[in-house]
Design an enzyme around this catalytic site. Structure first.
Site, PDB file in Angstrom:
ATOM      1  N   LYS A 195       0.851  -1.203   0.000  1.00  0.00           N
ATOM      2  CA  LYS A 195       0.000   0.000   0.000  1.00  0.00           C
ATOM      3  C   LYS A 195       0.877   1.241   0.000  1.00  0.00           C
ATOM      4  O   LYS A 195       2.068   1.195   0.357  1.00  0.00           O
ATOM      5  CB  LYS A 195      -0.925   0.023   1.226  1.00  0.00           C
ATOM      6  CG  LYS A 195      -0.240  -0.059   2.608  1.00  0.00           C
ATOM      7  CD  LYS A 195       0.227   1.246   3.206  1.00  0.00           C
ATOM      8  CE  LYS A 195       0.798   1.087   4.610  1.00  0.00           C
ATOM      9  NZ  LYS A 195       1.543   2.228   5.114  1.00  0.00           N
ATOM     10  N   ASP A 223      -2.420  -1.885  10.467  1.00  0.00           N
ATOM     11  CA  ASP A 223      -2.719  -1.856   9.024  1.00  0.00           C
ATOM     12  C   ASP A 223      -3.309  -3.168   8.504  1.00  0.00           C
ATOM     13  O   ASP A 223      -3.702  -3.242   7.338  1.00  0.00           O
ATOM     14  CB  ASP A 223      -1.422  -1.630   8.207  1.00  0.00           C
ATOM     15  CG  ASP A 223      -0.860  -0.235   8.380  1.00  0.00           C
ATOM     16  OD1 ASP A 223      -1.594   0.645   8.861  1.00  0.00           O
ATOM     17  OD2 ASP A 223       0.317  -0.043   8.022  1.00  0.00           O
TER      18      ASP A 223
END
Ligand code: C5P
Length: 301
Positions: free
Chosen positions: A17, A153
């Site tokens: 990401k 995350d």
């Protein structure tokens, strides 16, 4: 993140990401920070294979994939219980009350200590893969609960939305639609940075930064405007800790990208480009400037 069945094994691609926006909202009493972040998954991924075994061990083998474009993923990967893959497997086993083992092969392309979520994505893939391999059948909500225990995350990667606004520690997700493809060039300096160290040096935002402008621009497909709304409250502390980050920012200042910033706590640094062609040209310039790991990628749909 999807499962593929190959013979008796399951295979999951675990994407990296980039943080397009990250505001430090406040320091919490549990040592974490409330944040307001927009993350997008990109088409760079690790691959995890889950094979059944007859013993009760969880065996992890890691291979660093060599890419002609980028070289080997930078950083070192722990193989023991500090590896998030092992921790995810053990947490899932404990939750389900089973002692089944597994052989896990991790093919690593995402550099570690880069702010690209590689370890978190591998952990999410492990929850998904072993939940299926072991036939545990925990639903997504239970898996999301385990994800939040493993790291801030991990929930994003398990969430199934390629782009999301994440609040709380990062584990509360609001999926976002991204109609336009974002093209990125990413460079990681030779050294990585520790996430807890960067957070220890950050200051909560007092200027009222908000992701609303970025989110609106993304929803309208206005890439140039979106690139001007990038923000990362971890960049200043990361630059104070690492000259390499200051230098990569100065390099990007001189490049014709639409916008640029650090991803997460670094040290990967990205620029938003008009087109893939432009990203490839800039990647060439970054390689010539001596960056050991440079990658051209785009947002996932
Ligand atoms: O959640 P995760 O284990 O990935 O976080 C690593 C470290 O980063 C935490 O121990 C904490 O020091 C810091 N952190 C934080 N606030 C967050 C996320 C991470 O302070 N929202």
């Amino acid at each position: 993140m999807f499962l593929r069945q190959v013979g008796t094994s399951l295979v999951v691609d675990a994407p990296a990401k980039l943080n397009l926006f990250l505001r430090i909202v406040r320091r919490r009493e549990d040592g974490y920070h409330d944040i307001d972040t927009v993350m997008t998954a990109i088409n760079l991924h690790d691959t995890l294979e889950f094979h059944p075994t007859h013993d009760a061990g969880i065996h992890l083998s890691v291979e660093l994939a060599v890419s002609p474009e980028t070289g080997v993923a930078a950083g070192t990967i722990p193989l023991g219980s500090e590896n998030l893959v092992i921790r995810a497997a053990e947490l899932l086993r404990k939750t389900a009350g089973i002692s089944t083992g597994a052989q896990i092969r991790l093919i690593k392309r995402i550099p570690s200590a880069a702010g690209m979520g590689g370890g978190s994505s591998d952990a999410a893939a492990t929850l998904l893969g072993l939940n299926a391999l072991w036939g545990i059948e925990l639903d997504r909500q239970r898996l999301q609960g385990l994800a939040a225990q493993l790291g801030s995350d991990v929930a994003f990667f398990l969430g199934g939305s390629a782009t999301a606004r994440c609040t709380g520690r990062g584990e509360i997700l609001e999926p976002l639609k991204l109609p336009a493809i974002l093209h990125f060039v990413v460079a990681r300096p030779a050294a990585g940075l520790s996430t807890p160290l960067v957070y220890r040096h950050c200051q909560p935002d007092t200027q009222g930064f908000s992701p609303e402008g970025l989110i609106a621009a993304l929803a309208q497909g206005r890439v140039t405007h979106a690139a001007q709304c990038l923000h990362n409250g971890l960049q200043a502390p990361a630059e104070s800790l690492s000259d390499a980050i200051r230098r990569v920012r100065e390099t990007f200042d001189r490049l014709p990208v639409l916008g640029h910033q650090l991803s997460g706590s670094g040290t990967a640094y990205f620029g938003v480009c008009h087109t893939r062609g432009q990203a490839l040209r800039i990647a060439g310039q970054l390689r010539s400037a001596g960056y050991p790991w440079v990658f051209v990628t785009r947002s996932c749909m």
